[in-house]
Design a protein around this motif. Structure first.
Motif, mmCIF file in Angstrom:
data_model
loop_
_atom_site.group_PDB
_atom_site.id
_atom_site.type_symbol
_atom_site.label_atom_id
_atom_site.label_comp_id
_atom_site.label_asym_id
_atom_site.label_seq_id
_atom_site.Cartn_x
_atom_site.Cartn_y
_atom_site.Cartn_z
ATOM 1 N N UNK A 24 -55.622 -41.053 -72.076
ATOM 2 C CA UNK A 24 -56.010 -42.248 -71.328
ATOM 3 C C UNK A 24 -56.590 -41.838 -69.968
ATOM 4 N N UNK A 25 -55.901 -40.917 -69.311
ATOM 5 C CA UNK A 25 -56.377 -40.487 -67.988
ATOM 6 C C UNK A 25 -57.719 -39.769 -68.108
ATOM 7 N N UNK A 26 -57.890 -38.994 -69.173
ATOM 8 C CA UNK A 26 -59.167 -38.290 -69.368
ATOM 9 C C UNK A 26 -60.302 -39.297 -69.578
ATOM 10 N N UNK A 27 -60.006 -40.364 -70.338
ATOM 11 C CA UNK A 27 -61.037 -41.386 -70.592
ATOM 12 C C UNK A 27 -61.485 -42.027 -69.285
ATOM 13 N N UNK A 28 -60.520 -42.464 -68.478
ATOM 14 C CA UNK A 28 -60.905 -43.169 -67.251
ATOM 15 C C UNK A 28 -61.512 -42.220 -66.212
ATOM 16 N N UNK A 29 -61.095 -40.963 -66.248
ATOM 17 C CA UNK A 29 -61.706 -39.978 -65.348
ATOM 18 C C UNK A 29 -63.186 -39.840 -65.693
ATOM 19 N N UNK A 30 -63.462 -39.726 -67.015
ATOM 20 C CA UNK A 30 -64.850 -39.579 -67.466
ATOM 21 C C UNK A 30 -65.666 -40.830 -67.149
ATOM 22 N N UNK A 31 -65.001 -41.988 -67.160
ATOM 23 C CA UNK A 31 -65.691 -43.250 -66.901
ATOM 24 C C UNK A 31 -65.781 -43.553 -65.407
ATOM 25 N N UNK A 32 -65.227 -42.666 -64.603
ATOM 26 C CA UNK A 32 -65.264 -42.858 -63.158
ATOM 27 C C UNK A 32 -64.493 -44.101 -62.699
ATOM 28 N N UNK A 33 -63.400 -44.379 -63.386
ATOM 29 C CA UNK A 33 -62.524 -45.487 -62.978
ATOM 30 C C UNK A 33 -61.355 -44.869 -62.211
ATOM 31 N N UNK A 34 -61.044 -45.440 -61.079
ATOM 32 C CA UNK A 34 -60.066 -44.846 -60.160
ATOM 33 C C UNK A 34 -58.626 -45.181 -60.579
ATOM 34 N N UNK A 35 -57.779 -44.171 -60.631
ATOM 35 C CA UNK A 35 -56.361 -44.441 -60.908
ATOM 36 C C UNK A 35 -55.685 -44.888 -59.613
ATOM 37 N N UNK A 36 -54.901 -45.972 -59.691
ATOM 38 C CA UNK A 36 -54.197 -46.466 -58.504
ATOM 39 C C UNK A 36 -52.720 -46.688 -58.824
ATOM 40 N N UNK A 37 -51.938 -46.821 -57.756
ATOM 41 C CA UNK A 37 -50.542 -47.249 -57.879
ATOM 42 C C UNK A 37 -50.347 -48.468 -57.000
ATOM 43 N N UNK A 38 -49.669 -49.463 -57.521
ATOM 44 C CA UNK A 38 -49.329 -50.633 -56.692
ATOM 45 C C UNK A 38 -47.823 -50.861 -56.802
ATOM 46 N N UNK A 39 -47.241 -51.585 -55.854
ATOM 47 C CA UNK A 39 -45.778 -51.727 -55.853
ATOM 48 C C UNK A 39 -45.245 -52.526 -57.044
ATOM 49 N N UNK A 40 -44.099 -52.107 -57.482
ATOM 50 C CA UNK A 40 -43.394 -52.828 -58.547
ATOM 51 C C UNK A 40 -42.506 -53.905 -57.906
ATOM 52 N N UNK A 41 -42.010 -53.624 -56.708
ATOM 53 C CA UNK A 41 -41.132 -54.552 -55.988
ATOM 54 C C UNK A 41 -41.971 -55.297 -54.951
ATOM 55 N N UNK A 42 -42.141 -56.620 -55.139
ATOM 56 C CA UNK A 42 -43.065 -57.382 -54.283
ATOM 57 C C UNK A 42 -42.414 -58.675 -53.784
ATOM 58 N N UNK A 43 -43.048 -59.257 -52.764
ATOM 59 C CA UNK A 43 -42.563 -60.518 -52.191
ATOM 60 C C UNK A 43 -42.894 -61.727 -53.073
#
Lengths: 322, 189
Positions: A24-43
């Motif tokens: 999955x990561x290889x696919x999105x890397x090749x497609x130039x899609x940026x991997x991000x992290x967002x919070x699991x614990x939110x307001x």
């Protein structure tokens, strides 16, 4: 002496997961899609009328474990991130069963400038090679919701007729359908779709159902040609739902109206009260480019890839011994 | 009254359905896309053994049934009731013919069995998987026959009719599988 310290899945399933994540990561890397992290614990938390969540507190502040990373990711998009993807844990209260664990792994991604068809091509580009390696067909079946619903039930999903719907349920041996669904068109659609249509969907091949009835809850855009439909797609493999995607709503006013509608529906369902996420609305007001997004339940995808009967067979530790 | 929510459903749980005590055999959680979740539940009615399927909306709850299974010793049948005794507390229970049903064909005085109680009253009896019963009546067998062949019917001391090998004689003690009603072997004495 108990053995419940042991993992739910075997070592092969751990290896298969690692290989899947790598691809999955290889696919999105090749497609130039940026991997991000967002919070699991939110307001804040989504207003989905049929999703329950886990809440916790920090001092006097109420916080929520996210049922999906959708809102945070849309805020990144509005801030100019460009196309992004994320692999993250999500949490849904009370969802436990053969295909459900209350904590699960989602792959969610958004593509700037993509409409629903382009998103479907993209999902195919990611999934078909993964599936082909495990012996699945390389072709994808694409069907509209209206066509597939009519094919297996003979009913028009856009026109509600209680006697006709009830008759079909009885033909399928579902005598208590009326007790469950009463007069609610969208409940009837979900009930009949999951019990009469879904199991008949094509096996051994990726199946995409698109253009859902607008009466079903979603954050998808209304279809340009038919306002009884929304630009939403769901992916199925062997009759198991693995993903849900939209041509996303970007209009803040429309989003706020849907929030309000869903909050009312939650009240009706006697679900926990939630407030609309003002930060998401502010992000949409500041401007979100046209985009499509989709979320895949990776544990279920892994079940399909590994030919497993239950979700526990692909989790290191399921909720029963987590 | 205690109750269970759909999220607590699991196999073996005892609930009240249509005012009868039932056991959950299987629970399938169904969640369509963004829609309402359901529980599709297979339930066995503990009084008549019938299996039905029911659908619940997630979050609904059902009344719990006060049902317990106890190991009991079968004592005797007084013509109307079957009498059982708890081996430790010596407490006695009487079950009527409806509760005992066909299990009476496998009940021998002093044997252990499982008594299912609902609100402290017996509703069903489960015999042990294997019982040893004496042959009360059967046609004389052919000499020299060892096994196989068609066999012949034999009436056991409890009234059960079991197909046995031709060499079995009246008065012999046999091991019978109560789940299939089949002859297993001669009992070791």
């Amino acid at each position: 002496m108990t053995n419940d310290w042991q993992p739910s899945c075997n070592v092969e399933a751990l290896q298969l997961r690692a290989a899947m994540l790598h691809e999955i990561r290889a696919y999105f890397y090749a497609q130039n899609v940026l991997e991000v992290e967002t919070p699991i614990l939110c307001h804040s938390i989504g207003t989905d009328p049929y999703l329950d969540f886990f809440a916790t507190t920090m001092g006097n502040v109420e916080l929520y474990l996210q049922t999906s990373p959708e809102f945070s990711m849309k805020r990144l998009l509005a801030a100019g991130s460009g196309s992004i993807y994320q692999i993250t844990k999500s949490f849904r209260q009370g969802e436990s069963g053969r295909y459900h664990n209350p904590e699960f792994t989602l792959l969610e991604w958004y593509r700037i400038g993509f409409d629903l068809q382009a998103l479907m091509d993209d999902a195919e580009g990611l999934l078909v090679p993964l599936l082909a390696k495990m012996g699945f067909l390389r072709t994808t079946q694409r069907l509209s919701y209206v066509d597939v619903f009519e094919k297996y039930t003979g009913l028009n999903p856009l026109e509600f007729s209680l006697p006709k719907y009830q008759q079909v349920a009885e033909d399928f041996g579902l005598y208590d359908a009326h007790n469950v669904c009463a007069n609610d068109h969208s409940l009837w659609l979900d009930f009949l779709f999951s019990l009469c249509v879904q199991k008949k969907l094509v096996k051994n091949q990726l199946c995409m159902i698109y253009n859902y009835p607008a009466c079903l809850p979603s954050l998808a855009r209304l279809n340009k040609e038919n306002n009884l439909l929304v630009d939403r797609v769901e992916l199925f493999i062997n009759g198991v739902e693995i993903a849900n995607g939209y041509f996303e709503l970007t209009d803040a006013g429309e989003q706020e109206a849907r929030f309000e509608q869903e909050i009312l529906q939650r009240e009706k369902n006697k679900a926990f009260a939630v407030e609309k996420d003002r930060r998401l609305l502010a992000a949409l007001k500041s401007g979100l480019a046209d985009c499509s997004g989709i979320a895949i339940g990776l544990d279920r995808l892994l079940m399909v890839l590994g030919k497993k009967e239950k979700i526990d067979d692909v989790l290191s530790f399921s909720i029963s011994n987590a | 009254m205690a109750s269970f929510s759909t999220s607590e459903f699991k196999a073996g749980m005892k609930i009240i359905m249509d005012s009868d005590p039932c056991a959950i055999i299987e629970n399938e959680f169904v969640k369509p896309g963004k829609g309402q979740a359901f529980s599709r539940v297979k339930i066995r009615n503990l009084k008549n053994g019938r299996v039905i399927e029911r659908t619940f909306k997630s979050g609904e709850s059902v009344e719990a049934a006060d049902v317990i299974d106890l190991d009991m010793q079968y004592l005797y049948n007084d013509g109307e009731f079957f009498h059982f005794m708890h081996p430790e507390s010596f407490e006695q229970y009487q079950a009527d013919a409806t509760a005992v049903g066909d299990t009476k064909l496998w009940l021998k005085d002093q044997d252990m069995c499982i008594l299912t109680l609902w609100n402290d009253a017996p509703i069903s009896v489960t015999p042990p998987n294997f019982v040893e019963l004496t042959v009360a009546d059967t046609d004389p067998g052919l000499k020299g026959d060892t096994s196989g062949g068609g066999g012949k019917p034999a009436t056991m001391e409890t009234g059960a009719v079991v197909r046995v090998p031709l060499f079995i004689q009246i008065g012999e003690l046999l091991k019978i599988d109560t789940r299939s009603g089949e002859y297993v072997s001669r009992a070791k004495t």
